[in-house]
Design a protein around this motif. Structure first.
Motif, PDB file in Angstrom:
ATOM      1  N   ARG B  78      13.579  -7.665  -2.938  1.00  0.00           N
ATOM      2  CA  ARG B  78      12.408  -7.619  -2.068  1.00  0.00           C
ATOM      3  C   ARG B  78      12.728  -8.086  -0.654  1.00  0.00           C
ATOM      4  O   ARG B  78      11.992  -7.770   0.286  1.00  0.00           O
ATOM      5  CB  ARG B  78      11.284  -8.468  -2.659  1.00  0.00           C
ATOM      6  CG  ARG B  78      10.727  -7.895  -3.957  1.00  0.00           C
ATOM      7  CD  ARG B  78      10.081  -8.983  -4.781  1.00  0.00           C
ATOM      8  NE  ARG B  78       8.988  -9.579  -4.029  1.00  0.00           N
ATOM      9  CZ  ARG B  78       7.731  -9.189  -4.148  1.00  0.00           C
ATOM     10  NH1 ARG B  78       7.432  -8.250  -5.007  1.00  0.00           N
ATOM     11  NH2 ARG B  78       6.789  -9.751  -3.447  1.00  0.00           N
ATOM     12  N   ASN B  81      13.603  -4.994   1.952  1.00  0.00           N
ATOM     13  CA  ASN B  81      12.587  -4.344   2.796  1.00  0.00           C
ATOM     14  C   ASN B  81      11.517  -5.338   3.235  1.00  0.00           C
ATOM     15  O   ASN B  81      10.391  -4.953   3.547  1.00  0.00           O
ATOM     16  CB  ASN B  81      11.971  -3.123   2.102  1.00  0.00           C
ATOM     17  CG  ASN B  81      11.168  -3.491   0.877  1.00  0.00           C
ATOM     18  OD1 ASN B  81      11.286  -4.616   0.381  1.00  0.00           O
ATOM     19  ND2 ASN B  81      10.367  -2.574   0.386  1.00  0.00           N
ATOM     20  N   MET B  83       9.636  -7.455   1.782  1.00  0.00           N
ATOM     21  CA  MET B  83       8.380  -7.619   1.057  1.00  0.00           C
ATOM     22  C   MET B  83       8.075  -9.099   0.825  1.00  0.00           C
ATOM     23  O   MET B  83       6.955  -9.467   0.483  1.00  0.00           O
ATOM     24  CB  MET B  83       8.422  -6.898  -0.298  1.00  0.00           C
ATOM     25  CG  MET B  83       8.298  -5.394  -0.211  1.00  0.00           C
ATOM     26  SD  MET B  83       6.765  -4.860   0.550  1.00  0.00           S
ATOM     27  CE  MET B  83       5.659  -4.975  -0.837  1.00  0.00           C
ATOM     28  N   VAL B 103      18.090  -6.949   9.791  1.00  0.00           N
ATOM     29  CA  VAL B 103      16.724  -6.707   9.338  1.00  0.00           C
ATOM     30  C   VAL B 103      15.800  -7.865   9.727  1.00  0.00           C
ATOM     31  O   VAL B 103      14.625  -7.681  10.018  1.00  0.00           O
ATOM     32  CB  VAL B 103      16.727  -6.485   7.811  1.00  0.00           C
ATOM     33  CG1 VAL B 103      15.335  -6.621   7.236  1.00  0.00           C
ATOM     34  CG2 VAL B 103      17.293  -5.119   7.482  1.00  0.00           C
ATOM     35  N   VAL B 111       7.316  -2.934   9.323  1.00  0.00           N
ATOM     36  CA  VAL B 111       6.558  -1.779   8.864  1.00  0.00           C
ATOM     37  C   VAL B 111       7.409  -0.518   8.938  1.00  0.00           C
ATOM     38  O   VAL B 111       7.469   0.282   8.010  1.00  0.00           O
ATOM     39  CB  VAL B 111       5.276  -1.639   9.693  1.00  0.00           C
ATOM     40  CG1 VAL B 111       4.567  -0.349   9.369  1.00  0.00           C
ATOM     41  CG2 VAL B 111       4.362  -2.833   9.433  1.00  0.00           C
ATOM     42  N   LEU B 113      10.627  -0.489   8.989  1.00  0.00           N
ATOM     43  CA  LEU B 113      11.737  -0.683   8.053  1.00  0.00           C
ATOM     44  C   LEU B 113      11.370  -0.171   6.675  1.00  0.00           C
ATOM     45  O   LEU B 113      12.145   0.523   6.012  1.00  0.00           O
ATOM     46  CB  LEU B 113      12.090  -2.174   7.990  1.00  0.00           C
ATOM     47  CG  LEU B 113      13.128  -2.559   6.941  1.00  0.00           C
ATOM     48  CD1 LEU B 113      14.517  -2.179   7.420  1.00  0.00           C
ATOM     49  CD2 LEU B 113      13.064  -4.035   6.614  1.00  0.00           C
ATOM     50  N   ARG B 114      10.139  -0.493   6.252  1.00  0.00           N
ATOM     51  CA  ARG B 114       9.737  -0.134   4.897  1.00  0.00           C
ATOM     52  C   ARG B 114       9.571   1.363   4.727  1.00  0.00           C
ATOM     53  O   ARG B 114       9.572   1.873   3.621  1.00  0.00           O
ATOM     54  CB  ARG B 114       8.437  -0.860   4.526  1.00  0.00           C
ATOM     55  CG  ARG B 114       8.645  -2.335   4.374  1.00  0.00           C
ATOM     56  CD  ARG B 114       7.403  -3.049   3.928  1.00  0.00           C
ATOM     57  NE  ARG B 114       7.534  -4.457   4.297  1.00  0.00           N
ATOM     58  CZ  ARG B 114       6.740  -5.088   5.139  1.00  0.00           C
ATOM     59  NH1 ARG B 114       5.730  -4.450   5.673  1.00  0.00           N
ATOM     60  NH2 ARG B 114       6.944  -6.346   5.434  1.00  0.00           N
ATOM     61  N   ARG B 115       9.419   2.059   5.836  1.00  0.00           N
ATOM     62  CA  ARG B 115       9.356   3.516   5.723  1.00  0.00           C
ATOM     63  C   ARG B 115      10.727   4.089   5.401  1.00  0.00           C
ATOM     64  O   ARG B 115      10.842   5.169   4.855  1.00  0.00           O
ATOM     65  CB  ARG B 115       8.870   4.127   7.022  1.00  0.00           C
ATOM     66  CG  ARG B 115       7.444   3.784   7.278  1.00  0.00           C
ATOM     67  CD  ARG B 115       6.981   4.367   8.567  1.00  0.00           C
ATOM     68  NE  ARG B 115       5.701   3.751   8.904  1.00  0.00           N
ATOM     69  CZ  ARG B 115       5.139   3.849  10.071  1.00  0.00           C
ATOM     70  NH1 ARG B 115       5.734   4.530  11.033  1.00  0.00           N
ATOM     71  NH2 ARG B 115       3.990   3.273  10.302  1.00  0.00           N
ATOM     72  N   ARG B 116      11.767   3.366   5.828  1.00  0.00           N
ATOM     73  CA  ARG B 116      13.125   3.847   5.567  1.00  0.00           C
ATOM     74  C   ARG B 116      13.622   3.380   4.209  1.00  0.00           C
ATOM     75  O   ARG B 116      14.587   3.902   3.703  1.00  0.00           O
ATOM     76  CB  ARG B 116      14.106   3.354   6.654  1.00  0.00           C
ATOM     77  CG  ARG B 116      13.660   3.488   8.079  1.00  0.00           C
ATOM     78  CD  ARG B 116      13.509   4.919   8.539  1.00  0.00           C
ATOM     79  NE  ARG B 116      14.361   5.850   7.850  1.00  0.00           N
ATOM     80  CZ  ARG B 116      13.972   7.061   7.530  1.00  0.00           C
ATOM     81  NH1 ARG B 116      12.750   7.475   7.790  1.00  0.00           N
ATOM     82  NH2 ARG B 116      14.795   7.874   6.922  1.00  0.00           N
ATOM     83  N   MET B 119      10.314   1.647  -2.285  1.00  0.00           N
ATOM     84  CA  MET B 119      10.380   0.660  -3.354  1.00  0.00           C
ATOM     85  C   MET B 119       9.584   1.143  -4.562  1.00  0.00           C
ATOM     86  O   MET B 119       8.518   1.734  -4.435  1.00  0.00           O
ATOM     87  CB  MET B 119       9.823  -0.673  -2.868  1.00  0.00           C
ATOM     88  CG  MET B 119      10.069  -1.793  -3.845  1.00  0.00           C
ATOM     89  SD  MET B 119       9.822  -3.381  -3.061  1.00  0.00           S
ATOM     90  CE  MET B 119      10.613  -4.445  -4.239  1.00  0.00           C
TER      91      MET B 119
END
Lengths: 449, 279, 379
Positions: B78, B81, B83, B103, B111, B113-116, B119
């Protein structure tokens, strides 16, 4: 203590609990019974020819020709009453002055009751007050009036240690030996022909305006006013409340001082007596902010909105919290911002819960009286158009229930209107609440499924 | 009023204008180091859940992280990304590189980052919406301009779910079976066309048949995505992964090619765990 | 994947700052909206206080709190609110006296005795009772209950006392005779117990008879009195008391109950000696919430309390009309409305201030109990 006593106590303990539940249920029945029974009486009742006359002349509804035919028959049935009266009055004018003095007061009383029962005497000028232009519109009231014609009532206070006793004497005795005596057998015997009661369903009671302070007509303006006030309160409280809930659940740091303070404020707001909201609405919205020159629907809505704000916040908070955490995580892991997550995932999932809270708050807002006394309510008024709500006060169901049953000059004669209003208000609130129960049941089904 | 003030997701158009301006075109990344941690730790309050881990996750491979429960493997996953940002009291130390960029550095937008980095969670967690809208949700909020239906179909096909659901795309996703729901979640994640897929024990809530489906799927996915798989099931790690990392008490004990870890591990603790002497 | 896209999660420093600023602004906007309720409570306190202050300036505190002379509209006005405070207290106490035993025993029954399905049927009863608007309660109190109370009040009270008293007397006799003969055993005990039952039973019956005949002879001058209001307020406070104390009882948890049952306790003993003590904070909170509901209620007391600013004689006499704070505000505002600035107008705000302070204090106390109850429940 031996076992038998312990068991006895245990049994008594259990039955006390069950009894108190039963008592509660019985209380509900005792409360709802008269409301439903007599409340329905405002809608479904035996309407007399006078009721149909009111409808035709004031509201322009009904069959004119049929009514005219009916009126002729009714007039024929009433003729003997008027004839008897005329004959009696002739007897009086010819008789000695002492006789006139003796009968003046009883005769006036009798004529008043007859006028109340059958409307103005033929050939007399039309009365000023609308209520005097028609006889009894409802059969139950006509029968009560007939009883007053047959019996004279007075209170006996001769025994000072007891409260006054009601004494009923037949008027036939008062008028014994006069030409009027047959009247007291004629009226009860021919009451049906004189008034022609017929089962009527007066559904327009909900929408009709009222005439002569609720003697005739319905509760349209009151219902509309309650509707405006409720919707206004919701429009004000829901955005504020939902956004507050969003902040408290997702944005505020849990356990921080600010949050604790906010929570205390919310619960304090929930505990403020409703009459204080009314005073505050008067002092703040009307006297300070001057949202309207005096009482108005707007000021009342704002006050009511403030009152239900804590309810909305709590409901929305609970609903948002009960959305599974995994939805949030999934949305965030897909690269949504917190706000996006809130708006597109959490709020839709929490919507039924929030709606439940809103609907319950609507019920609360619709039924509250104290906050609108000083901010929005008037006793008599016409239905408002939408733009008038910003400046004009309105009649509203809860206020008019109070007003009609404690400040009206003829409380007993419009009992049916009062019950009809109470019935409508309670029905409205219960409908809203059962909508909420239904919504909640759907949520729990969804969570289980 | 509030929506406009909130951090808006940057639309793709703007992203392409902005990214080169801020960063000179990066040098082609070494295939072998897609995600890399360097002395990386995660603390819950003062307790280190991940302790000084240095790990390289190569691109286009399946990397499995195994270890007894509570060893910090999920926390590490986690962290990739970010989280863990949503866990109160969690804080990271050391470096975590993705595509050669830090990161946890000041320039990283979590935000974006989590698109790339997609999960998939332990329990299937589809939104209470229709199947179609589940898959289309993320592209939609990110302003996807192309053909949504085509994207949904492609994602569902990649997740090997298309044939089962193509006739009922507008039905609620909650009506699917557990295994189907999990594949839907995978489809939802790959609809964003990420580089990396993080999977946090994706089969732990599923029956053996559904597990086999998912494992086949992972095998296919590794041709397009870098997959990081956390699992407590060593057989699974052995079956699907190319590399395996063993963690114990927040520390990385050993990482190597899967067959080496499972046949001749270097570290005696790995051996003990693999052979089932503890765990 | 192009490398430009791959690195697209990076943003420039200025963009980052912009984004953070936007986030902060959004957060601030949300916070402001969320604090609307705090602002509301602040404003309520401020505005009520502001309009209450002139009264205390003009007339001082002493008369307001300690005099019973309430003549706001006479040429030489007097603003002694003691009787009005007393009226509020009396009807609230009456309501609590009636609602708490009923509510708590109903809550116990709901949480521990009734099967699930019966509970599902009782819940709507409570919800409907809670939902009925106060003006409807007031209407019934005025139009239905008051005439009945006036005409057959004594008989009604006597019947209630008899129905309640007889089982209580029987049970009390039985248990007391059991308790006072525990020293002996065997045959002696049985004989002694028989005697005790006879003697105690006779005493109890005699007392009950006297009580009932006293009640039956009662004359109620007006149906709109403190008893009427207390009854209706009690009914209105019931749902709150039942649901909150049921929650508290549920929160105690099964372990404690099972522990007590395993020691051979009956249900009554389990509840009385184990569960209720464990849930007492929650029940206390429930009672306080019920009090708040009763004390803040306006319409019922305005319509059915008789609105006479007097302390009943004797002080506990519920059968006389009283006047409460809320009803005074509601009733007098209509007349004082146009004389803004007069003591008559401001005294109502002074009363509202007292109401707010009382409800605020009660709220704090109940929150304290809830917090304590939560701790017990979690443990």
């Amino acid at each position: 203590m031996n076992l038998a006593s312990r068991k006895l106590i245990n049994r008594v303990f259990t039955s006390v609990g069950v009894l108190s539940i039963l008592l509660m249920a019985a209380t509900l029945v005792v409360i709802m019974g008269p409301i439903v029974e007599r409340g329905l009486g405002a809608f479904i009742f035996r309407g007399t020819v006078e009721h149909r006359r009111v409808l035709l002349q004031q509201f322009g509804r009904g069959d004119r020709e049929a009514l005219e035919a009916e009126s002729r028959e009714v007039a024929a049935a009433r003729r003997p009453v008027y004839d008897l009266l005329e004959a009696f009055e002739a007897q009086l004018t010819q008789g000695p002055a002492e006789l006139r003095r003796q009968y003046r007061q009883p005769l006036n009383e009798l004529k008043q009751h007859l006028q109340g029962l059958l409307g103005p005497f033929p050939g007399k000028p039309e009365p000023v007050l609308l209520r005097d232009r028609y006889g009894e519109t409802r059969w139950d009231q006509a029968r009560a009036r007939c009883d007053h014609i047959v019996y004279a009532e007075h209170y006996d206070y001769s025994d000072p240690s007891r409260m006054g006793l009601l004494v009923r004497t037949p008027r036939a005795e008062q008028f014994a030996g006069t030409v009027l005596e047959p009247l007291f057998t004629y009226v009860p015997a021919h009451l049906e022909e004189m008034l022609r009661p017929r089962w009527t369903c007066y559904a327009r009671f909900l929408t009709d305006v009222s005439y002569d302070s609720h003697f005739f007509g319905g509760i349209g303006p009151e219902l509309l006013g309650t509707f405006y006030l409720t919707i206004g309160a919701i429009l004000f409280a829901v955005p504020l409340g939902v956004v507050s809930a969003i902040y408290l659940t997702e944005y505020a740091r849990p356990g921080s001082r600010v949050v604790a303070l906010l929570r205390t404020c919310i619960s304090t707001l929930a505990g403020v007596p409703s009459i204080v909201f009314g005073l505050f609405g008067l002092a703040f919205f009307i006297n300070t902010l001057r949202v309207s020159p005096s009482k108005s629907v707007l000021a009342g809505s704002l006050t009511l909105g403030l009152l239900i704000l804590p309810l909305v916040i709590r409901a929305a908070e609970e609903a948002i919290r009960s959305v599974p955490e995994t939805y949030k995580l999934a949305a965030l892991s897909l690269g949504a911002t917190r706000w996006r997550t809130m708006v597109t995932v959490l709020l839709p999932a929490a919507l039924p819960g929030i709606l439940t809270g809103i609907v319950i708050s609507m019920g609360r807002a619709a039924g509250e009286t104290a906050p609108i006394i000083f901010t929005a309510a008037v006793s008599v008024g016409q239905p408002l158009a939408l733009w008038q709500t910003f400046t004009e006060p309105t009649p509203a169901l809860p206020w008019n229930i109070f007003n009609l049953c404690s400040e009206h000059q003829a409380v007993d004669e419009i009992r049916h209107v009062q019950y009809g209003m109470v019935f409508t208000l309670v029905l409205l609130v219960l409908l809203l609440n059962s909508t909420a129960i239904f919504l909640r049941a759907r949520i729990s089904r969804k969570l289980r499924g | 009023m509030v929506t406009t003030a909130m951090p808006q997701p940057v639309r793709p158009v703007r992203r392409e204008q902005q990214a080169p301006a801020a960063n000179p075109p990066a040098a082609p990344l070494p295939e072998t180091a897609h995600v890399r941690t360097d002395n990386f730790s995660v603390y819950y309050h003062d307790h280190p859940a991940v302790n000084r881990v240095t790990l390289t996750i190569p691109a286009g491979k399946v990397t499995a992280i195994i270890g007894p429960s509570g060893c910090g493997k999920s926390t590490l996953l986690r962290a990739i990304n970010r989280m863990n940002d949503f866990v109160p009291g969690a804080r990271a130390e050391g470096q975590l590189w993705y595509c050669g960029q830090d990161v946890y550095g000041p320039n990283c937008d979590p935000v974006e980052l989590r698109r790339r980095i997609g999960m998939v969670f332990q329990k299937p967690n589809p939104f209470p919406k229709s199947i179609f809208r589940n898959v289309a949700w993320a592209p939609k909020i990110n302003g996807y301009r192309g053909d949504l239906e085509e994207l949904v179909e492609r994602s569902l096909r990649q997740a090997a779910l298309w044939d089962e659901v193509k006739d009922k795309l507008d039905r609620s996703a909650l009506a699917l079976s557990g295994g189907q729901q999990q594949r839907l979640c995978i489809a939802r994640a790959i609809a964003m066309q990420p580089d990396v897929l993080l999977m946090d024990e994706p089969c732990s809530a599923l029956d053996p048949i559904a597990t086999a489906h998912i494992e086949d799927l992972i095998d296919q996915l590794k041709t397009q995505y870098t997959v990081v798989l956390v699992t407590h099931n060593m057989q699974q790690a052995g079956r699907v992964s190319d590399r395996t990392a063993f963690m114990y008490l927040g520390e990385l004990v050993e990482v190597d090619a899967t067959d080496i870890i499972f046949t001749r591990p270097n570290n005696p603790r790995t051996q003990d765990y693999i052979t089932g002497r503890f765990g | 994947m192009s490398s430009g896209l791959a690195a697209s999660f990076l943003i420039s420093r200025s963009a980052g700052r912009r984004k953070r600023l936007a986030g902060l602004l959004g957060h601030a906007a949300l916070f402001l909206t969320a604090s609307s309720s705090a602002l509301a409570i602040l404003f309520i306190f401020y505005y009520i206080f502001r309009d209450a202050l002139p009264f205390f300036r003009q007339r001082g505190l002493r008369e307001f709190l300690f005099s019973t002379a309430w003549y706001p509209s006479s040429p030489e006005p007097a603003f002694g609110a003691l009787a009005i405070f007393y009226g509020s207290g009396l009807v609230t106490a009456g309501a609590v006296l009636f609602a708490v035993p009923l509510g708590v025993s109903a809550a116990i029954c709901l949480s521990d005795t009734l099967p699930f399905r019966a509970r599902q049927m009782v819940k709507p009863v409570i919800e409907i009772l809670a939902a009925i608007p106060s003006v409807a309660f007031g209407f019934l109190a005025l139009v239905v209950l008051a005439p009945h109370l006036q005409q057959h009040g004594g008989t009604m009270l006597a019947v209630v006392a008899g129905v309640l008293g007889l089982p209580v007397a029987a049970l009390g006799t039985w248990v007391a005779s059991d308790l006072c003969t525990t020293r002996w055993t065997g045959r002696t005990r049985q004989v002694l117990r028989g005697v005790a039952v006879l003697v105690l039973g006779a005493i109890a019956l005699l007392a009950l008879y006297h009580g009932v005949s006293f009640l039956k002879a009662l004359q109620i001058a007006s149906g709109t009195n403190a008893l009427n209001v207390a009854l209706v307020l009690g009914i209105m406070a019931l749902p709150t008391i039942v649901s909150v104390s049921e929650d508290a009882l549920q929160a105690v948890g099964r372990e404690l109950r099972e522990g007590a049952y395993a020691l051979g306790a009956t249900r009554a003993e389990t509840m009385l000696f184990v569960v209720i003590p464990a849930a007492r904070s929650g029940i206390a909170a429930a009672i306080i919430l019920g009090i708040m509901r009763a004390i803040g209620e306006t319409m019922v007391v305005w319509m059915a309390s008789g609105n006479a600013a007097q302390i009943p004689t004797p002080w506990y006499n519920l059968l006389q009309p009283v006047r409460t704070l809320t009803a005074t505000i509601a009733g007098d505002m209509g007349e004082a409305d146009h004389v803004t600035g007069s003591a008559r107008y401001h005294v109502l705000f002074a009363m509202a201030l007292c109401l707010v302070v009382i409800s605020y204090t009660l709220n704090l106390v109940s929150e304290h109990f809830v917090r304590r109850g939560g701790r017990v429940g979690r443990r």
